[in-house]
Design a protein around this motif. Structure first.
Motif, PDB file in Angstrom:
ATOM      1  N   THR A 243      -5.480  18.273   0.526  1.00 32.34           N
ATOM      2  CA  THR A 243      -5.767  16.906   0.949  1.00 32.34           C
ATOM      3  C   THR A 243      -5.262  15.933  -0.117  1.00 32.34           C
ATOM      4  OG1 THR A 243      -7.788  17.778   1.899  1.00 32.34           O
ATOM      5  CG2 THR A 243      -7.587  15.383   1.780  1.00 32.34           C
ATOM      6  N   PHE A 244      -4.424  15.012   0.268  1.00 37.43           N
ATOM      7  CA  PHE A 244      -3.934  13.980  -0.661  1.00 37.43           C
ATOM      8  C   PHE A 244      -4.596  12.657  -0.296  1.00 37.43           C
ATOM      9  CE2 PHE A 244       0.422  15.172  -2.634  1.00 37.43           C
ATOM     10  CZ  PHE A 244       0.032  16.480  -2.828  1.00 37.43           C
ATOM     11  N   ILE A 245      -5.145  11.990  -1.297  1.00 42.06           N
ATOM     12  CA  ILE A 245      -5.645  10.629  -1.069  1.00 42.06           C
ATOM     13  C   ILE A 245      -4.921   9.734  -2.042  1.00 42.06           C
ATOM     14  CG2 ILE A 245      -7.632   9.099  -1.088  1.00 42.06           C
ATOM     15  CD1 ILE A 245      -9.388  11.518  -0.633  1.00 42.06           C
ATOM     16  N   PHE A 246      -4.218   8.760  -1.552  1.00 43.36           N
ATOM     17  CA  PHE A 246      -3.548   7.880  -2.501  1.00 43.36           C
ATOM     18  C   PHE A 246      -3.853   6.425  -2.255  1.00 43.36           C
ATOM     19  CE2 PHE A 246       0.412   5.988  -0.738  1.00 43.36           C
ATOM     20  CZ  PHE A 246       0.403   6.577   0.518  1.00 43.36           C
ATOM     21  N   VAL A 247      -3.858   5.714  -3.381  1.00 47.10           N
ATOM     22  CA  VAL A 247      -4.180   4.303  -3.377  1.00 47.10           C
ATOM     23  C   VAL A 247      -2.888   3.534  -3.550  1.00 47.10           C
ATOM     24  CG1 VAL A 247      -5.002   2.559  -5.002  1.00 47.10           C
ATOM     25  CG2 VAL A 247      -6.558   4.289  -4.176  1.00 47.10           C
ATOM     26  N   THR A 248      -2.704   2.506  -2.770  1.00 47.84           N
ATOM     27  CA  THR A 248      -1.497   1.706  -2.940  1.00 47.84           C
ATOM     28  C   THR A 248      -1.741   0.278  -2.445  1.00 47.84           C
ATOM     29  OG1 THR A 248       0.852   1.532  -2.412  1.00 47.84           O
ATOM     30  CG2 THR A 248      -0.559   2.434  -0.700  1.00 47.84           C
ATOM     31  N   HIS A 249      -0.968  -0.631  -2.990  1.00 45.69           N
ATOM     32  CA  HIS A 249      -1.014  -1.985  -2.438  1.00 45.69           C
ATOM     33  C   HIS A 249       0.268  -2.250  -1.658  1.00 45.69           C
ATOM     34  CE1 HIS A 249       1.170  -2.526  -6.247  1.00 45.69           C
ATOM     35  NE2 HIS A 249       1.882  -3.351  -5.533  1.00 45.69           N
ATOM     36  N   ASP A 250       1.139  -1.209  -1.612  1.00 48.94           N
ATOM     37  CA  ASP A 250       2.430  -1.350  -0.972  1.00 48.94           C
ATOM     38  C   ASP A 250       2.338  -0.796   0.447  1.00 48.94           C
ATOM     39  OD1 ASP A 250       4.985  -1.075  -0.045  1.00 48.94           O
ATOM     40  OD2 ASP A 250       5.817  -0.352  -1.933  1.00 48.94           O
ATOM     41  N   GLN A 251       2.379  -1.681   1.434  1.00 50.62           N
ATOM     42  CA  GLN A 251       2.172  -1.256   2.810  1.00 50.62           C
ATOM     43  C   GLN A 251       3.263  -0.314   3.288  1.00 50.62           C
ATOM     44  OE1 GLN A 251       4.010  -3.161   5.474  1.00 50.62           O
ATOM     45  NE2 GLN A 251       4.645  -5.006   4.395  1.00 50.62           N
ATOM     46  N   GLU A 252       4.480  -0.486   2.778  1.00 50.15           N
ATOM     47  CA  GLU A 252       5.573   0.377   3.213  1.00 50.15           C
ATOM     48  C   GLU A 252       5.302   1.823   2.786  1.00 50.15           C
ATOM     49  OE1 GLU A 252       9.593  -0.292   1.548  1.00 50.15           O
ATOM     50  OE2 GLU A 252       9.619   1.877   1.791  1.00 50.15           O
ATOM     51  N   GLU A 253       4.788   1.965   1.537  1.00 51.92           N
ATOM     52  CA  GLU A 253       4.453   3.276   1.019  1.00 51.92           C
ATOM     53  C   GLU A 253       3.392   3.953   1.891  1.00 51.92           C
ATOM     54  OE1 GLU A 253       4.817   2.751  -3.343  1.00 51.92           O
ATOM     55  OE2 GLU A 253       2.946   3.870  -3.264  1.00 51.92           O
ATOM     56  N   ALA A 254       2.373   3.176   2.242  1.00 55.80           N
ATOM     57  CA  ALA A 254       1.294   3.716   3.056  1.00 55.80           C
ATOM     58  C   ALA A 254       1.804   4.101   4.440  1.00 55.80           C
ATOM     59  CB  ALA A 254       0.170   2.695   3.167  1.00 55.80           C
ATOM     60  N   LEU A 255       2.584   3.218   5.039  1.00 55.27           N
ATOM     61  CA  LEU A 255       3.077   3.472   6.396  1.00 55.27           C
ATOM     62  C   LEU A 255       3.971   4.703   6.429  1.00 55.27           C
ATOM     63  CD1 LEU A 255       3.955  -0.155   7.584  1.00 55.27           C
ATOM     64  CD2 LEU A 255       2.021   1.238   8.300  1.00 55.27           C
ATOM     65  N   SER A 256       4.812   4.864   5.412  1.00 57.18           N
ATOM     66  CA  SER A 256       5.801   5.939   5.461  1.00 57.18           C
ATOM     67  C   SER A 256       5.205   7.304   5.130  1.00 57.18           C
ATOM     68  CB  SER A 256       6.956   5.631   4.511  1.00 57.18           C
ATOM     69  OG  SER A 256       6.475   5.578   3.195  1.00 57.18           O
ATOM     70  N   MET A 257       4.169   7.360   4.311  1.00 55.99           N
ATOM     71  CA  MET A 257       3.693   8.676   3.871  1.00 55.99           C
ATOM     72  C   MET A 257       2.423   9.161   4.547  1.00 55.99           C
ATOM     73  SD  MET A 257       4.519   9.132  -0.143  1.00 55.99           S
ATOM     74  CE  MET A 257       3.551   7.810  -0.798  1.00 55.99           C
TER      75      MET A 257
END
Lengths: 299, 336
Positions: free
Chosen positions: B190-204
């Motif tokens: 299980t990977f949980i990642f924090v980001t403020h970059d919406q592109e990163e979140a959408l793509s991964m």
């Protein structure tokens, strides 16, 4: 109006000097460094060197005048006379002990300051730590003399536990030296810990290490240069002290007393100079040992 | 629907710092083997959430269960969770190998197994041959890989990644996005990642949680969050959006409420059942697309994204009147 206009620009003469300096890099360096270099070479190295030379002179025992001919006599006496060896060993032991105790006391305080306190309270504590350095250490040593006196405050405090003051002597000297040089140990360790990112401590914990393991494997190795810096202060300051031992040491003699007594009472400057080489060489030896461990490479 | 076992389950989790409620009564379930993103602006509580799961912060109240075990008040070293830090947090005095083996070393695992596992972990992140380097001798991308290897070697139930790609340049970031996704797929962790970059979140991410003011505004797949934003915040934070106020909606669409239209759903060629005449007020060339700002007769301003596909449509000049089109099915009603 007119004067306001001109004041916006630097006066022409000042501008000429600045612009000349701007074009001449070497002159700029000369202006910057000549005073400190003069100080270092003449006052600092010069005095060390003249001490080194005079260590090989002697004093005429009848007239008390300087004999400026080369002799190994002073060093011969220092090495062969049992009393000097004992005093030297005692001084180095005290310096080591003071360094060790200060390091053990400073680590938790510095850790608390750098990693637990909020930045504002941290600054207050740094100021509080520096505050005692404003007072003459002579005064502080005398304050300890009253504390340590028989029937004094320490006696009274320790009495319920069946203990008492150690009285004036080697123990008292060690205690007071620990007190005097503690800030010099805390500050470098504190600075080192402040530079240590919290994420490293968290990473260690995250990877399964408890507090002790993190301290041993992460904090201590990264703090090594700071500990060394602090220890150089406490070690060499302890080794050079003769006032504290005079005030709370009772009859105890440390090596700095030997130097002081030869300068003053005995009036044997060449022997004092030779004796002064002992702490110098000891500290140099300490630095060499430190360098060998590789601790200074990460500075 | 098939319920997958949940790797992490969080109930009524709250953490305050002073007067700020960083995490406010959050409930969340993350399935085993999921690639989960926590997306939000800075100060939205997403990083605090990650730190609560890792154990760096202890919650004021609420429960965190990892693999069925309540870990709410346990220390980080008691949790089968590992973190890849934003600044990588590599130990500067240790070599790459020592860094990677640290977790195993601390747990007292024998030397033979340590070197086998570290070899495997380093090859996973394609860092063979770098064992004896110090972190300071590595590039940003390589440091990131060491941080990953150091975490996955412990075979955690959950891997936490704090802004994992934030410090990398654009090209490397795109490479790492693909690699992280691949790594997660093959490891099954299980990977949980924090980001403020919406592109990163959408793509991964398989699923994205949108954080705002310590609460989760919406949870869903990338497509769900993007196509059906549940609030004005989500619509404007994930991608860009044209938000129509209720009076504008009434006037233009004849509908009640707030509506969102994605800029790429507005076209210059005939498509869809909505047609308007608008004046071009701005035009920004963005390489593959051009972002055109237009004003409708009533004063409503909209942005549209026109692909630079070689057709002449994308060549508009400011002040020109043009026809714009969209399909009413792309008007998305936002609940308040």
């Amino acid at each position: 109006m007119n004067s306001q206009l001109t004041s916006q620009f630097t006066s022409p003469r000042e501008l000429r000097v600045s612009s000349w300096l701007h074009r001449h890099e070497k002159s700029r360096l000369a202006v910057l460094l000549s005073a400190p270099l003069f100080w270092l070479v003449v006052a600092y190295l010069g005095s060390l060197f003249s001490m080194f030379i005079s260590a090989f002179w002697s004093v005429d025992s009848f007239t008390g005048s300087l004999v400026k001919t080369f002799t190994w006599d002073n060093f011969h006496t220092l090495i062969t006379a049992d009393v000097y060896r004992r005093i030297a060993l005692r001084s180095i032991s005290v310096a080591f002990l003071v360094t060790l105790i200060d390091a053990l006391l400073a680590l938790p305080i510095a850790l608390y300051m750098a990693k637990v306190l909020s930045p504002r309270k941290r600054q207050v504590l740094v100021v509080l730590l520096l505050l005692p350095l404003w007072a003459s250490y002579l005064v502080k040593a005398y304050a300890w003399r009253t504390l340590l006196a028989h029937g004094g405050v320490l006696d009274w405090l320790l009495h319920p536990f069946g203990l008492g003051t150690p009285g004036y002597g080697l123990a008292a000297t060690t205690i007071v030296l620990c007190y005097l040089w503690l800030p010099y140990m805390i500050l470098p360790i504190y600075a080192g810990l402040e530079r240590l990112p919290n994420s490293l401590l968290e990473a260690s914990s995250d990877l399964g290490a408890g507090g002790g393991r993190t301290f041993k494997s992460i904090v201590l190795p990264l703090l090594y240069p700071s500990l060394i810096a602090g220890s150089i202060f406490t070690f060499s300051l302890s080794l050079g002290d003769y006032i504290t031992v005079k005030i709370v040491g009772g009859k105890t003699q440390l090596f700095a007393n030997v130097i002081y007594d030869n300068v003053g009472t005995a009036g044997n400057l060449p022997f004092a100079a030779a004796a002064a080489m002992v702490p110098v060489i000891t500290v140099l030896g300490y630095l060499y040992m430190v360098r060998r461990t590789g601790a200074l490479e990460n500075l | 629907m098939l319920e997958k076992a949940s790797a992490i389950s969080i109930r009524a989790l709250t953490k305050t710092f002073g007067k700020v409620r960083a995490v406010d009564q959050i409930d969340l379930d993350i399935a085993a083997g999921e690639f989960f993103a926590m997306l939000g602006p800075s100060g939205s509580g997403k990083t605090t959430m990650l730190r609560l799961i890792a154990g760096f912060e202890i919650p004021d109240h609420g429960v965190i269960t990892i693999g069925g075990r309540d870990v709410s008040n346990t220390a980080p070293f008691e949790r089968n969770v590992n973190t890849v830090f934003q600044d990588y947090a590599l130990f500067p005095h240790m070599t790459v190998l020592q860094n990677v083996q640290y977790g195993l070393m601390v747990k007292g695992i024998a030397k033979k197994e340590r070197s086998e596992r570290s070899e495997k972990a380093l090859s996973r992140v394609r860092l063979e041959g770098y064992e004896s380097r110090k972190p300071s001798q590595l590039s940003g991308g390589q440091r990131q890989r060491v941080a990953l290897a150091r975490a996955i070697i412990n075979e955690p139930e959950v891997l936490l990644l704090d802004e994992p790609l934030g410090a990398l340049d654009l090209k490397l970031r795109h490479e790492m996005q693909v690699e992280l996704k691949e790594l997660q797929r093959t490891l099954g962790i299980t990977f949980i990642f924090v980001t403020h970059d919406q592109e990163e979140a959408l793509s991964m991410a398989d699923r994205i949680a949108l954080f705002n003011h310590g609460k989760i505004e919406q949870i869903g797949s990338a497509a769900e969050v993007y196509e059906f934003p549940s609030s004005e915040f989500v619509a404007s934070f994930v991608g860009t959006s044209n938000l129509l106020t209720s009076s504008e909606s009434e006037q233009l669409l004849g509908k009640q409420g707030i509506f969102s239209i994605r800029p790429e759903k507005i076209h210059l060629t005939k498509s869809g059942d909505r047609t308007f005449t608008a004046q071009v007020i701005s035009s920004l060339y963005l390489g593959s697309t051009t972002r055109i700002g237009v004003e409708l007769p009533g004063g409503t301003r909209l942005f549209l994204l026109q692909p630079n596909d070689g057709s002449s449509q994308s060549l508009v000049s400011i002040g020109e009147f043009i026809q714009i089109f969209w399909d009413s099915s792309h008007e998305f009603h936002i609940q308040r």
